[in-house]
Motif scaffolding. Structure first.
Motif, PDB file in Angstrom:
ATOM      1  N   ALA A  16       0.839  -1.200   0.000  1.00  0.00           N
ATOM      2  CA  ALA A  16       0.000   0.000   0.000  1.00  0.00           C
ATOM      3  C   ALA A  16       0.875   1.251   0.000  1.00  0.00           C
ATOM      4  O   ALA A  16       0.545   2.244  -0.665  1.00  0.00           O
ATOM      5  N   GLY A  17       1.974   1.205   0.741  1.00  0.00           N
ATOM      6  CA  GLY A  17       2.897   2.351   0.740  1.00  0.00           C
ATOM      7  C   GLY A  17       3.500   2.581  -0.629  1.00  0.00           C
ATOM      8  O   GLY A  17       3.587   3.725  -1.107  1.00  0.00           O
ATOM      9  N   GLY A  18       3.909   1.503  -1.283  1.00  0.00           N
ATOM     10  CA  GLY A  18       4.457   1.631  -2.639  1.00  0.00           C
ATOM     11  C   GLY A  18       3.423   2.136  -3.619  1.00  0.00           C
ATOM     12  O   GLY A  18       3.712   2.987  -4.477  1.00  0.00           O
ATOM     13  N   LEU A  19       2.202   1.641  -3.509  1.00  0.00           N
ATOM     14  CA  LEU A  19       1.131   2.083  -4.393  1.00  0.00           C
ATOM     15  C   LEU A  19       0.809   3.562  -4.153  1.00  0.00           C
ATOM     16  O   LEU A  19       0.619   4.335  -5.107  1.00  0.00           O
ATOM     17  N   LEU A  20       0.759   3.968  -2.885  1.00  0.00           N
ATOM     18  CA  LEU A  20       0.514   5.371  -2.558  1.00  0.00           C
ATOM     19  C   LEU A  20       1.607   6.261  -3.133  1.00  0.00           C
ATOM     20  O   LEU A  20       1.327   7.332  -3.689  1.00  0.00           O
ATOM     21  N   TYR A  21       2.851   5.807  -3.055  1.00  0.00           N
ATOM     22  CA  TYR A  21       3.984   6.555  -3.617  1.00  0.00           C
ATOM     23  C   TYR A  21       3.800   6.736  -5.120  1.00  0.00           C
ATOM     24  O   TYR A  21       3.976   7.846  -5.647  1.00  0.00           O
TER      25      TYR A  21
END
Length: 107
Positions: A16-21
């Motif tokens: 989710a952090g990578g996708l948000l980035y």
């Protein structure tokens, strides 16, 4: 929670952090600011989760406490079911006597 559940949740949060980035970069935020905002949002989420955890701990609303309460209630219910009518009447009389004693002490 099982170990595999914790691993899957951790991988999901990482993803989710990578996708948000990536979403922040697509929106037009440069990579440095996108990284900062992603970290800020993930740390904020972690902080909120920590507060809810501490709230559940202080209110004794944890899974173990609930399981223990359910077990105690089941044991008491089973004991009540196994009692004879005479034993139930005796127990009820004792409870009523304790209530009366408690009222007298309060007065």
């Amino acid at each position: 929670m099982r170990r595999i559940d914790a691993i899957v949740i951790s991988i999901g949060i990482f993803g989710a952090g990578g996708l948000l980035y990536l979403v922040l970069q697509v929106v037009g935020i440069d990579s440095t600011n996108a990284g900062i905002w992603t970290q800020a949002i993930l740390v904020g989420g972690l902080f909120i989760w920590l507060l809810t955890y501490l709230f559940r701990v202080t209110n004794s609303d944890m899974t173990y406490n609930q399981q223990l309460k359910d077990y105690e209630e089941a044991v008491l219910q089973k004991r009540l079911e196994e009692m004879t009518p005479e034993e139930l009447a005796k127990l009820q009389a004792e409870v009523e006597q304790e209530k009366l004693d408690k009222r007298k002490k309060q007065e």
